[in-house]
Design a protein around this motif. Structure first.
Motif, PDB file in Angstrom:
ATOM      1  N   GLU A   1       0.844  -1.183   0.000  1.00 26.36           N
ATOM      2  CA  GLU A   1       0.000   0.000   0.000  1.00 26.36           C
ATOM      3  C   GLU A   1       0.882   1.236   0.000  1.00 26.36           C
ATOM      4  OE1 GLU A   1      -3.874  -1.952   2.222  1.00 26.36           O
ATOM      5  OE2 GLU A   1      -2.711  -0.417   3.291  1.00 26.36           O
ATOM      6  N   SER A   2       0.407   2.252  -0.721  1.00 25.58           N
ATOM      7  CA  SER A   2       1.261   3.423  -0.896  1.00 25.58           C
ATOM      8  C   SER A   2       0.414   4.677  -1.049  1.00 25.58           C
ATOM      9  CB  SER A   2       2.137   3.224  -2.136  1.00 25.58           C
ATOM     10  OG  SER A   2       2.925   4.362  -2.346  1.00 25.58           O
ATOM     11  N   ARG A   3       0.942   5.771  -0.559  1.00 23.18           N
ATOM     12  CA  ARG A   3       0.223   7.049  -0.689  1.00 23.18           C
ATOM     13  C   ARG A   3       0.217   7.524  -2.135  1.00 23.18           C
ATOM     14  NH1 ARG A   3       2.687   7.164   4.209  1.00 23.18           N
ATOM     15  NH2 ARG A   3       1.222   7.521   5.908  1.00 23.18           N
ATOM     16  N   VAL A   4       1.360   7.321  -2.773  1.00 23.80           N
ATOM     17  CA  VAL A   4       1.500   7.801  -4.151  1.00 23.80           C
ATOM     18  C   VAL A   4       1.941   6.631  -5.030  1.00 23.80           C
ATOM     19  CG1 VAL A   4       2.953   9.245  -5.663  1.00 23.80           C
ATOM     20  CG2 VAL A   4       2.016  10.199  -3.538  1.00 23.80           C
ATOM     21  N   VAL A   5       1.390   6.577  -6.237  1.00 20.63           N
ATOM     22  CA  VAL A   5       1.876   5.614  -7.228  1.00 20.63           C
ATOM     23  C   VAL A   5       2.332   6.391  -8.457  1.00 20.63           C
ATOM     24  CG1 VAL A   5       1.222   3.768  -8.824  1.00 20.63           C
ATOM     25  CG2 VAL A   5       0.448   3.691  -6.439  1.00 20.63           C
ATOM     26  N   ILE A   6       3.528   6.061  -8.925  1.00 15.24           N
ATOM     27  CA  ILE A   6       4.024   6.684 -10.154  1.00 15.24           C
ATOM     28  C   ILE A   6       4.127   5.609 -11.221  1.00 15.24           C
ATOM     29  CG2 ILE A   6       5.949   7.889 -11.242  1.00 15.24           C
ATOM     30  CD1 ILE A   6       6.506   9.164  -8.489  1.00 15.24           C
ATOM     31  N   ASN A   7       3.486   5.880 -12.314  1.00 15.75           N
ATOM     32  CA  ASN A   7       3.345   4.895 -13.383  1.00 15.75           C
ATOM     33  C   ASN A   7       4.378   5.179 -14.476  1.00 15.75           C
ATOM     34  OD1 ASN A   7       2.408   3.195 -15.404  1.00 15.75           O
ATOM     35  ND2 ASN A   7       0.621   4.481 -15.882  1.00 15.75           N
ATOM     36  N   ALA A   8       5.444   4.398 -14.451  1.00 19.17           N
ATOM     37  CA  ALA A   8       6.499   4.566 -15.468  1.00 19.17           C
ATOM     38  C   ALA A   8       6.700   3.223 -16.153  1.00 19.17           C
ATOM     39  CB  ALA A   8       7.796   5.054 -14.817  1.00 19.17           C
ATOM     40  N   ALA A   9       5.575   2.631 -16.580  1.00 19.01           N
ATOM     41  CA  ALA A   9       5.594   1.233 -17.013  1.00 19.01           C
ATOM     42  C   ALA A   9       5.761   1.060 -18.515  1.00 19.01           C
ATOM     43  CB  ALA A   9       4.324   0.536 -16.524  1.00 19.01           C
ATOM     44  N   GLY A  10       6.275   2.077 -19.185  1.00 16.36           N
ATOM     45  CA  GLY A  10       6.597   1.918 -20.603  1.00 16.36           C
ATOM     46  C   GLY A  10       5.379   1.582 -21.444  1.00 16.36           C
ATOM     47  N   VAL A  11       5.494   0.507 -22.235  1.00 14.27           N
ATOM     48  CA  VAL A  11       4.367   0.156 -23.107  1.00 14.27           C
ATOM     49  C   VAL A  11       3.149  -0.324 -22.309  1.00 14.27           C
ATOM     50  CG1 VAL A  11       5.710  -0.342 -25.185  1.00 14.27           C
ATOM     51  CG2 VAL A  11       5.325  -2.155 -23.505  1.00 14.27           C
ATOM     52  N   TYR A  12       3.331  -0.659 -21.045  1.00 12.53           N
ATOM     53  CA  TYR A  12       2.206  -1.121 -20.221  1.00 12.53           C
ATOM     54  C   TYR A  12       1.578   0.006 -19.394  1.00 12.53           C
ATOM     55  CZ  TYR A  12       3.598  -5.851 -21.384  1.00 12.53           C
ATOM     56  OH  TYR A  12       3.887  -6.996 -22.071  1.00 12.53           O
ATOM     57  N   ALA A  13       2.043   1.235 -19.588  1.00 10.50           N
ATOM     58  CA  ALA A  13       1.570   2.333 -18.740  1.00 10.50           C
ATOM     59  C   ALA A  13       0.070   2.558 -18.888  1.00 10.50           C
ATOM     60  CB  ALA A  13       2.336   3.616 -19.059  1.00 10.50           C
ATOM     61  N   ASP A  14      -0.480   2.303 -20.073  1.00  9.59           N
ATOM     62  CA  ASP A  14      -1.936   2.500 -20.239  1.00  9.59           C
ATOM     63  C   ASP A  14      -2.711   1.520 -19.367  1.00  9.59           C
ATOM     64  OD1 ASP A  14      -1.165   0.334 -21.788  1.00  9.59           O
ATOM     65  OD2 ASP A  14      -2.385   0.886 -23.540  1.00  9.59           O
ATOM     66  N   ARG A  15      -2.217   0.302 -19.300  1.00 10.52           N
ATOM     67  CA  ARG A  15      -2.885  -0.720 -18.497  1.00 10.52           C
ATOM     68  C   ARG A  15      -3.045  -0.258 -17.043  1.00 10.52           C
ATOM     69  NH1 ARG A  15      -0.559  -6.740 -18.883  1.00 10.52           N
ATOM     70  NH2 ARG A  15      -1.181  -6.312 -21.030  1.00 10.52           N
ATOM     71  N   PHE A  16      -1.969   0.272 -16.458  1.00 11.46           N
ATOM     72  CA  PHE A  16      -2.015   0.672 -15.044  1.00 11.46           C
ATOM     73  C   PHE A  16      -2.820   1.955 -14.861  1.00 11.46           C
ATOM     74  CE2 PHE A  16       2.026  -1.862 -15.160  1.00 11.46           C
ATOM     75  CZ  PHE A  16       1.457  -2.963 -14.553  1.00 11.46           C
ATOM     76  N   HIS A  17      -2.644   2.880 -15.793  1.00 14.29           N
ATOM     77  CA  HIS A  17      -3.413   4.120 -15.724  1.00 14.29           C
ATOM     78  C   HIS A  17      -4.910   3.810 -15.722  1.00 14.29           C
ATOM     79  CE1 HIS A  17      -4.528   8.322 -16.813  1.00 14.29           C
ATOM     80  NE2 HIS A  17      -5.495   7.701 -17.485  1.00 14.29           N
ATOM     81  N   ASN A  18      -5.288   2.937 -16.623  1.00 13.20           N
ATOM     82  CA  ASN A  18      -6.711   2.649 -16.795  1.00 13.20           C
ATOM     83  C   ASN A  18      -7.317   1.865 -15.622  1.00 13.20           C
ATOM     84  OD1 ASN A  18      -6.487   4.013 -19.171  1.00 13.20           O
ATOM     85  ND2 ASN A  18      -6.376   2.175 -20.457  1.00 13.20           N
ATOM     86  N   MET A  19      -6.484   1.347 -14.739  1.00  9.39           N
ATOM     87  CA  MET A  19      -6.992   0.663 -13.542  1.00  9.39           C
ATOM     88  C   MET A  19      -7.545   1.662 -12.531  1.00  9.39           C
ATOM     89  SD  MET A  19      -4.145  -2.257 -12.720  1.00  9.39           S
ATOM     90  CE  MET A  19      -3.814  -3.601 -13.858  1.00  9.39           C
ATOM     91  N   VAL A  20      -7.067   2.916 -12.599  1.00 10.00           N
ATOM     92  CA  VAL A  20      -7.497   3.873 -11.568  1.00 10.00           C
ATOM     93  C   VAL A  20      -8.193   5.094 -12.146  1.00 10.00           C
ATOM     94  CG1 VAL A  20      -5.662   3.182  -9.986  1.00 10.00           C
ATOM     95  CG2 VAL A  20      -5.274   5.105 -11.553  1.00 10.00           C
ATOM     96  N   SER A  21      -8.123   5.260 -13.467  1.00 12.94           N
ATOM     97  CA  SER A  21      -8.677   6.483 -14.050  1.00 12.94           C
ATOM     98  C   SER A  21      -9.724   6.156 -15.099  1.00 12.94           C
ATOM     99  CB  SER A  21      -7.550   7.307 -14.681  1.00 12.94           C
ATOM    100  OG  SER A  21      -8.098   8.380 -15.418  1.00 12.94           O
ATOM    101  N   GLU A  22     -10.719   7.049 -15.160  1.00 11.60           N
ATOM    102  CA  GLU A  22     -11.764   6.897 -16.179  1.00 11.60           C
ATOM    103  C   GLU A  22     -11.355   7.588 -17.477  1.00 11.60           C
ATOM    104  OE1 GLU A  22     -14.292   4.831 -16.231  1.00 11.60           O
ATOM    105  OE2 GLU A  22     -13.422   4.201 -14.306  1.00 11.60           O
ATOM    106  N   ASN A  23     -10.374   8.482 -17.405  1.00 12.04           N
ATOM    107  CA  ASN A  23      -9.864   9.119 -18.622  1.00 12.04           C
ATOM    108  C   ASN A  23      -8.887   8.153 -19.275  1.00 12.04           C
ATOM    109  OD1 ASN A  23     -11.261  11.420 -17.820  1.00 12.04           O
ATOM    110  ND2 ASN A  23      -9.466  12.136 -16.647  1.00 12.04           N
ATOM    111  N   LYS A  24      -9.419   7.319 -20.130  1.00 12.03           N
ATOM    112  CA  LYS A  24      -8.628   6.181 -20.605  1.00 12.03           C
ATOM    113  C   LYS A  24      -7.458   6.633 -21.472  1.00 12.03           C
ATOM    114  CE  LYS A  24     -11.174   3.268 -18.433  1.00 12.03           C
ATOM    115  NZ  LYS A  24     -10.698   2.840 -17.116  1.00 12.03           N
ATOM    116  N   LEU A  25      -6.411   5.869 -21.332  1.00 12.82           N
ATOM    117  CA  LEU A  25      -5.171   6.154 -22.056  1.00 12.82           C
ATOM    118  C   LEU A  25      -4.899   4.962 -22.966  1.00 12.82           C
ATOM    119  CD1 LEU A  25      -2.626   8.033 -22.168  1.00 12.82           C
ATOM    120  CD2 LEU A  25      -1.686   6.664 -20.305  1.00 12.82           C
ATOM    121  N   ARG A  26      -4.343   5.238 -24.131  1.00 14.13           N
ATOM    122  CA  ARG A  26      -3.989   4.115 -24.993  1.00 14.13           C
ATOM    123  C   ARG A  26      -2.556   4.267 -25.492  1.00 14.13           C
ATOM    124  NH1 ARG A  26      -5.675   2.643 -30.733  1.00 14.13           N
ATOM    125  NH2 ARG A  26      -4.672   0.618 -30.892  1.00 14.13           N
ATOM    126  N   ILE A  27      -1.829   3.186 -25.361  1.00 17.71           N
ATOM    127  CA  ILE A  27      -0.438   3.183 -25.809  1.00 17.71           C
ATOM    128  C   ILE A  27      -0.275   2.120 -26.881  1.00 17.71           C
ATOM    129  CG2 ILE A  27       1.956   2.749 -25.103  1.00 17.71           C
ATOM    130  CD1 ILE A  27       1.445   4.562 -22.943  1.00 17.71           C
TER     131      ILE A  27
END
Lengths: 121, 479, 437
Positions: free
Chosen positions: B192-218
């Protein structure tokens, strides 16, 4: 009558030699350029033999394995059996070239000897 | 609960982690691979771009020029190879001159220094092997070349010695919003963490889209490269680009910072996020396109080929996606970091850290140590330095990789330093053992043996990189 | 440290060269070997078939090496093991004058920078050098095989080392690309030690290996050989999972639609050897692009005076027996050079390789300096049946030797006689060519 094809290994020419046999009798040999082709094919048909080279484990040596060979050729159909016979053998270093590893391997009358020196460490 | 989790230990994640380490946070980097620098960061052009490509006003433009400017000092601080060799963009058609002019203006707007257009004569005097067909070029003396592995590893090591925890072989499976932060489920347990930073390269959309409704596509955009022998490393001394096409910067021909010649990349959008295979078509295309730039491209001197995936974001403004997700407080993206991501990384780390500070204030750490010493390099050392190293440790006189002159001393150092190498690729990227013309034919059995000995493992447990990539499958006569 | 002669490499070439040099009166010499033992690659070539020519016996690689190692030890030739030569240069003019009171002594000296664990880093000044560094295998990268880059892709020699030196298996299900002798030998070795060799693919319409090896390494074990085939894709992300093999056309390009995916965990590459001439390059030795080795004269001397080359660093041999023979000549010539008996060239006659002959070693010959006879070794560029090797002097055919079969995989040799060369008035050029009937 049975037909078999061989590639002669006598020289780089590599003649395709065709043999017709009936039972154990050779009826005809064709395709060879020289008599060596016929000799080779006859031998391959009646008594094919090979020298076998492989490895045996060594304990306490600078290398974990030592290379070995049959001192003379053995029947081709014994190659697999011969290698299997080496599987469980573990030598103690030092090992010297020529050391007998297995006597009369698989009843062929041929010994297996070490082909490398492995010093003790 | 920890303070900050960074997902991904590529150059972006490591640059961020190193900046975060300057403050009083508890930081954990999660990386699914067995080493840092295993994704996009390991397979790219290794260029510190001058900064004339990006559209003025974009983050790309800002971070590129800033990042490029930081390289000299950073290279001195963290001891990784960087060289300001300059870059050229070739124009082959008088009718395309306006494109050069546009690049020049764009570059000047972005703040690129010393940028100018040169004519054929000057071009040929700078680069005698450049194509006769080039009529003019944009010359950017501030362009540079950098070792992408050693930059990433240096950032990671420095972050690690300053207290950042790296969890390798740890794949993030799920991220959930919880009170005051996020719950991150990995293959190796839940954090568990207060802040998450998503620097997952080609998989960054996958993680972003787990928490945000503003979908991202890579989209993974594949780039194939050919690397050539050091014999022809001086075919050109500057990085030679061609005028950009709609697929990116075109094919470049450049010396690498280690003295090879590199040609690439192709650009192909693919579906497979792991599709780093090279293709016959790609390699033929490369040679054809690179041959436009230089006379008699020494294509027969290829020692290896590879492909990398750029994380191309599908966005309107053609820019990186960096910053806090609007609908997910405490979740920061560093996504869509395609070219010039390597150049941007140091500036990006600072930029994002400033944003995190606003969200989660923290004091600066007084004991932060900004310097890191790299692995000694016998191949590059002068006589005196070599003698000194050998006196210190005779293993520096024991050559393991003959092509690149890498010694057992260097390999031992690579294994035993912070975030040390545990795989053959790890050794290769840290020391260059196996990167030469025989491509590890001679040295790999010995390197595997040293790794096994030092890590107290059996040789059969040593792999090229991740689990499943072990070299040995058993012992003789087992079947 | 100063030495009359330094031999770089303690494999079959270096050993035979050193022994010959010592036997011909060179006492101040040393062999530099990077490995822990002498013998070079022979140590891992545990199969039989070595030495038929030299000893009229069928020896294994380590046994063949041992004969020469014994000789070198008996001759008390010093060897530095685990020692890497990291540079080879010509002594500069300034150093020559400053460094030695006997300037003549140092003229043309070579500086060999070496490194090892015991003695550290230092330079040896040598009057003569024999290059005997051997060769390396062509890698996957140099072959431009597309696909992924997982574990499980080895050059045949790397796999051979894992198996024969460590007793470890680098794979279970094997595909081999290249039917040179190393590839064929490894097909048998891997099979005997428990692996399943599924296929040997060969790009060319013929095998580069000996007929005997095709029969005894492939046919004996039912391993298929596909000629005119190559690997066009490698699958698997961590470990090789399959390779795709396709037929090629006469230009060696894969034919679309002939692809076949073969499940395997290992791809072995046996696609040619490249002489390791990086040190020769440092010295600026003139190279022959046809061999990737130095251009040498009849004394096996490179264009750098006092620098000789032999064995696989000079050109890739098929039989080690010829390596030993050639290396012995290099050792002898180096001795002659050191004793001032290798008279300056009076006129080197170039040997040109044309019409199917790919190269010759040597590339030139000095009739005054040569021995009574001179072996010229060469290879042809493709397969010929019922052809002839013609030797011409100034364009006139002086000898024609019938050959029932010629193949690129087999090294050929022709012996030239000093008397023939001397008798031919105004000899300017010797030509080697293939004549097809």
């Amino acid at each position: 009558m049975e037909k078999k094809e061989f590639v002669c290994i006598g020289c780089p020419l590599g003649c395709n030699v065709a043999v017709e046999t009936e039972g154990k009798d050779i009826k005809s040999i064709t395709g060879n350029t020289c008599p060596r082709g016929a000799d080779y094919v006859t031998k391959e048909l009646t008594d094919p033999r090979r020298i076998v080279t492989s490895l045996v484990r060594v304990k306490g040596g600078e290398l974990p394995v030592v290379s070995v060979k049959t001192v003379a050729d053995i029947p081709r159909d014994k190659i697999g059996e011969c290698v299997k016979a080496l599987k469980e053998i573990v030598l103690q270093a030092p090992v010297c070239i020529g050391d007998v590893v297995v006597e009369n391997v698989c009843g062929t009358g041929v010994n297996v000897i070490a082909t490398k020196n492995v010093e003790k460490v | 609960m920890t303070d900050i989790i960074v997902i991904g230990a590529g150059v972006t994640g490591c640059a961020i982690a190193r900046e975060l380490a300057r403050y009083d946070w508890k930081v954990t980097v999660l990386e699914r691979a067995s080493d840092v620098c295993e994704g996009t960061s390991k397979a790219n052009s290794g260029i510190a771009h001058a900064g004339f490509d990006a559209v003025p006003g974009t983050l790309k433009a800002k971070l590129n020029v800033e990042g490029n400017g930081m390289m000299d000092a950073l290279s001195a601080e963290l001891d990784f190879p960087f060289k300001r060799n300059g870059s050229l963009v070739l124009c082959f058609d008088e009718g395309d001159r306006h494109k050069l002019q546009k690049l020049l203006e764009q570059g000047l707007k972005n703040g690129v220094k010393e940028l100018r257009i040169i004519e054929k004569e000057e071009l040929k005097s700078l680069e005698p092997n450049v194509s006769e067909d080039a009529v003019a070029a944009l010359y950017a003396p501030t362009g540079g070349i950098v070792c992408p592995f050693l930059l990433t590893i240096a950032l990671a090591e420095n972050a690690a010695v300053n207290g950042v925890e790296f969890r390798l072989n740890t794949e993030v499976q799920k991220i959930e919003k919880i009170s005051g932060g996020y719950r991150v489920t990995t293959g190796q347990g839940v954090l568990e963490s207060r802040v998450v930073i998503n620097a997952a390269g080609v998989y960054a959309d996958r993680f972003h889209n787990m928490v945000s409704e503003n979908k991202l596509r890579i989209i993974p955009r594949k780039g194939e490269y050919c690397l050539m022998d050091k014999k022809v490393g001086n075919w050109v001394t500057r990085t030679i680009f061609q005028l950009p096409t709609k697929y990116g910067k075109g094919v470049l021909v450049t010396p690498t910072v280690h003295g090879n010649l590199l040609v690439g990349p192709t650009a192909e959008d693919i579906d497979d996020y792991e599709g780093v295979n090279t293709t016959r078509e790609g390699m033929e295309d490369l040679v054809k396109r690179a041959s436009l730039s230089v006379e008699e491209l020494p294509a027969r001197q290829v020692i290896t080929s590879f492909a990398g995936l750029r994380a191309h974001p599908v966005t309107e403004q053609e820019d990186f996606v960096i910053g806090q997700a609007e609908d997910a407080p405490g979740f920061f993206d560093a996504a869509g970091i395609e070219s010039p991501g390597l150049t941007c990384a140091p500036a990006l780390g600072k930029y994002l850290t400033a944003q995190v500070l606003e969200y989660l204030p923290a004091g600066a750490r007084k004991d932060f140590n900004a310097t890191r010493k790299g692995i000694p390099n016998m191949a590059l050392a002068d006589e005196e330095e070599r003698q000194r190293l050998i006196r210190e440790n005779p293993l520096y006189a024991d050559v393991v990789c003959r092509c690149e002159l890498v010694t057992e001393g260097e390999i031992m150092d690579a294994i035993h330093r912070p975030l040390g190498a545990t795989t053959l690729d790890g050794i290769k990227r840290r020391t260059r053992a196996g990167m030469g013309r025989c491509q590890a034919g001679f040295c790999s059995p010995r390197t595997v043996e040293i790794l096994a000995r030092e890590l107290d493992k059996d040789m059969a447990e040593i792999g090229k990189n991740d689990k499943g990539s072990e070299f040995l499958t058993g012992r003789m006569k087992e079947n | 440290m100063k030495k009359d002669l330094v031999i770089i490499g303690g494999g079959p070439a270096g050993l035979a060269a050193a022994a010959a040099a010592k036997e011909n009166g060179v006492d101040d010499l040393v062999i530099i070997e990077r490995d822990a033992r002498l013998g070079g690659i022979l140590n891992q070539c545990i199969h039989n078939g070595f030495g038929l020519h030299t000893f009229q016996e069928e020896l294994t690689g380590p046994e063949y090496a041992e004969r020469y190692i014994k000789k070198v030890l008996e001759l008390e030739i010093p060897c530095k093991l685990n020692t890497m030569v990291i540079d080879l240069t010509q002594m500069s003019e300034s150093k020559k004058n400053a460094g030695s009171s006997k300037a003549n002594d140092a003229a043309g000296s070579k500086l060999i920078t070496v490194m090892n664990r015991q003695e550290g880093l230092y330079t040896i000044e040598a009057k003569a050098v024999i290059l005997a560094m051997g060769c390396r295998e062509r890698s996957r990268g140099a072959l431009n095989i597309p696909g992924y880059r997982p574990a499980g892709i080895y050059s045949a020699g790397t796999a051979q080392r894992y198996v024969n030196m460590e007793g470890r298996m680098p794979g279970r299900e094997i595909v081999i690309l290249g039917s040179g002798d190393i590839g064929l030998i490894m097909a048998r070795r891997m099979t005997l030690e428990g692996a399943n060799v599924k296929l040997v693919a060969e790009l060319m319409p013929y095998s580069g290996g000996l007929k005997r090896n095709i029969v005894q390494c492939l046919d004996d074990f039912g391993i298929p050989l596909k000629l005119n085939h190559t690997v066009v894709d490698i699958k698997g992300k961590e470990r090789v999972e399959a390779v795709v093999v396709a037929q090629v056309d006469e230009n060696s390009r894969p034919i679309s639609g002939t692809e076949e995916e073969i499940t395997c965990d290992t791809l072995l590459l046996s696609c040619g050897l490249i002489p390791e001439n990086e040190l020769s390059g440092n010295l600026g030795v003139d190279m022959n692009p046809a061999t990737n080795g130095p251009r040498v004269n009849e004394s096996l001397e490179t264009d750098k005076e006092g620098v000789f080359a032999c064995g696989n660093v000079l050109h890739v041999h098929d039989l080690v027996d010829y390596v030993s023979e050639e290396a012995a000549q290099a050792g002898k010539c180096a001795a002659a050079y050191l004793q001032g008996r290798l008279a300056g060239a009076k006129g080197e006659i170039p040997i040109r390789a044309v019409n199917g002959v790919r190269y010759t070693v040597p590339v030139c010959i000095d009739p005054h300096r040569m021995g009574e006879t001179q072996v010229v070794r060469f290879r042809v560029g493709s397969v010929y049946k019922d052809a002839a090797i013609e030797v011409s002097f100034n364009g006139k055919v002086v000898s024609s030797r019938k050959k029932r079969a010629l193949a690129p995989g087999e090294m050929e040799q022709i012996i030239l006689k000093k008397s023939e060369l001397e008798q031919f008035q105004g000899l300017r050029e010797i030509t080697f060519s293939v004549r097809q009937s």
